[in-house]
Motif scaffolding. Structure first.
Motif, short mmCIF file in Angstrom:
data_model
loop_
_atom_site.label_atom_id
_atom_site.label_comp_id
_atom_site.label_asym_id
_atom_site.label_seq_id
_atom_site.Cartn_x
_atom_site.Cartn_y
_atom_site.Cartn_z
N TYR A 150 -54.01 7.61 -57.55
CA TYR A 150 -54.22 6.80 -58.76
C TYR A 150 -52.88 6.45 -59.41
O TYR A 150 -52.63 5.29 -59.78
CB TYR A 150 -55.12 7.57 -59.73
CG TYR A 150 -55.18 6.99 -61.12
CD1 TYR A 150 -55.96 5.87 -61.39
CD2 TYR A 150 -54.44 7.55 -62.16
CE1 TYR A 150 -56.01 5.32 -62.67
CE2 TYR A 150 -54.48 7.02 -63.44
CZ TYR A 150 -55.26 5.91 -63.69
OH TYR A 150 -55.31 5.37 -64.95
N LYS A 160 -50.78 3.98 -57.28
CA LYS A 160 -51.23 2.59 -57.39
C LYS A 160 -50.68 1.93 -58.66
O LYS A 160 -50.31 0.75 -58.65
CB LYS A 160 -52.76 2.53 -57.39
CG LYS A 160 -53.37 2.83 -56.02
CD LYS A 160 -54.89 2.77 -56.07
CE LYS A 160 -55.50 3.09 -54.71
NZ LYS A 160 -56.99 3.08 -54.74
N ALA A 161 -50.61 2.70 -59.74
CA ALA A 161 -50.06 2.17 -60.99
C ALA A 161 -48.57 1.87 -60.82
O ALA A 161 -48.08 0.83 -61.28
CB ALA A 161 -50.28 3.17 -62.12
N GLU A 221 -47.04 1.26 -57.98
CA GLU A 221 -46.90 0.14 -57.04
C GLU A 221 -47.21 -1.19 -57.70
O GLU A 221 -46.54 -2.21 -57.42
CB GLU A 221 -47.83 0.37 -55.85
CG GLU A 221 -47.66 -0.65 -54.73
CD GLU A 221 -48.54 -0.37 -53.52
OE1 GLU A 221 -48.30 -0.96 -52.47
OE2 GLU A 221 -49.50 0.45 -53.66
N LYS A 222 -48.18 -1.21 -58.57
CA LYS A 222 -48.56 -2.44 -59.27
C LYS A 222 -47.38 -3.03 -60.03
O LYS A 222 -47.23 -4.25 -60.14
CB LYS A 222 -49.72 -2.15 -60.22
CG LYS A 222 -50.14 -3.34 -61.07
CD LYS A 222 -51.25 -2.96 -62.05
CE LYS A 222 -51.61 -4.13 -62.95
NZ LYS A 222 -52.68 -3.75 -63.93
N HIS A 223 -46.53 -2.17 -60.57
CA HIS A 223 -45.40 -2.63 -61.38
C HIS A 223 -44.08 -2.63 -60.60
O HIS A 223 -43.01 -2.74 -61.20
CB HIS A 223 -45.28 -1.76 -62.62
CG HIS A 223 -46.43 -1.92 -63.57
ND1 HIS A 223 -46.58 -3.02 -64.38
CD2 HIS A 223 -47.51 -1.12 -63.81
CE1 HIS A 223 -47.69 -2.90 -65.09
NE2 HIS A 223 -48.27 -1.76 -64.77
N GLU A 267 -43.01 1.23 -53.32
CA GLU A 267 -43.46 0.26 -52.33
C GLU A 267 -43.83 0.97 -51.05
O GLU A 267 -43.47 2.14 -50.83
CB GLU A 267 -42.34 -0.76 -52.07
CG GLU A 267 -41.09 -0.13 -51.49
CD GLU A 267 -39.95 -1.13 -51.37
OE1 GLU A 267 -40.12 -2.30 -51.80
OE2 GLU A 267 -38.88 -0.74 -50.86
#
Length: 222
Positions: free
Chosen positions: A51, A54-55, A57-59, A63
């Motif tokens: 979780y 993913k946060a 990676e989103k920003h 990577e």
């Protein structure tokens, strides 16, 4: 992986400052790892680590480095996009420091505002240069000087000011065709002792958890 990455987005800054995510960033800056590997290191369930990843990676803070097969499961190997991160004042755009509001060369807070502007401007230049695939022409000089007295420090500042001002006058050309303005920042401040050194100076008369940071005493100016 970049040496340093600048965080300009407020949401990305908030994500990076979360203690758990900051710990994951630190782990991934040392090398790629999967959620399962990280879970064992930070003492959290793999689902929770996923979780947080993913946060991040989103920003753009982590990577995908690759994938590996483990039994019947394919694990995503993640890595940090940089070894370290700097949060730009642009992340707090509405309240970012503005050196133009006042100018006091002897004010530590004005120096802080100038330093914040430097981080903001260089961060923006790096972001733009990366997008354009270009390099930035910059230069930095970092050193340390130990003054014998406050009078010596004052003399140093006066001589430094004269020298830099003379160079600016010599090379500045307001009407140069195709010329590009450059900002020059010269700063002088007391050196800060590393945390380990400060801990050695913990005073026994202070409550537990409190330390006394020591600074060199200045001689009165003549």
């Amino acid at each position: 992986m970049l040496d340093v990455s600048v965080i300009e987005d407020a949401e990305a800054a908030a994500v990076s400052l979360d203690p758990i995510r900051a710990r994951l960033l630190a782990e991934l800056s040392a090398g790629p790892a999967s959620a399962t590997m990280l879970a064992g290191r930070v003492g959290l369930p793999r689902q929770k680590v996923n979780y947080h990843l993913k946060a991040l990676e989103k920003h753009g803070l982590v990577e995908l480095a690759g994938e590996r097969r483990k039994g019947n499961v394919t694990e995503r190997m993640m890595r940090a996009t940089a070894s370290s991160y700097v949060i730009s004042p642009l992340a707090l755009a509405a309240v970012q420091p503005d050196p133009a509001r006042f100018r006091d060369q002897l004010s530590a807070r004005w120096l802080l505002a100038v330093a914040a502007r430097l981080v903001r401007d260089i961060g923006s230049l790096i972001t733009g240069a990366d997008r354009a695939g270009q390099r930035i022409a910059t230069y930095a000089l970092d050193g340390e000087v130990r003054f014998a007295s406050a009078a010596q420090r004052a003399a140093f500042v006066e001589e430094l000011t004269r020298g830099v001002s003379a160079l600016i006058t010599k090379y500045h050309d307001e009407d140069a065709p195709g010329g590009r303005p450059h900002r020059i920042v010269v700063a002088l401040h007391p050196s800060v002792k590393p945390a380990a050194a400060v801990a050695e100076h913990t005073r026994p008369d202070l409550p537990a958890g409190h330390t006394a940071q020591t600074v060199d005493k200045e001689e009165p100016s003549p």
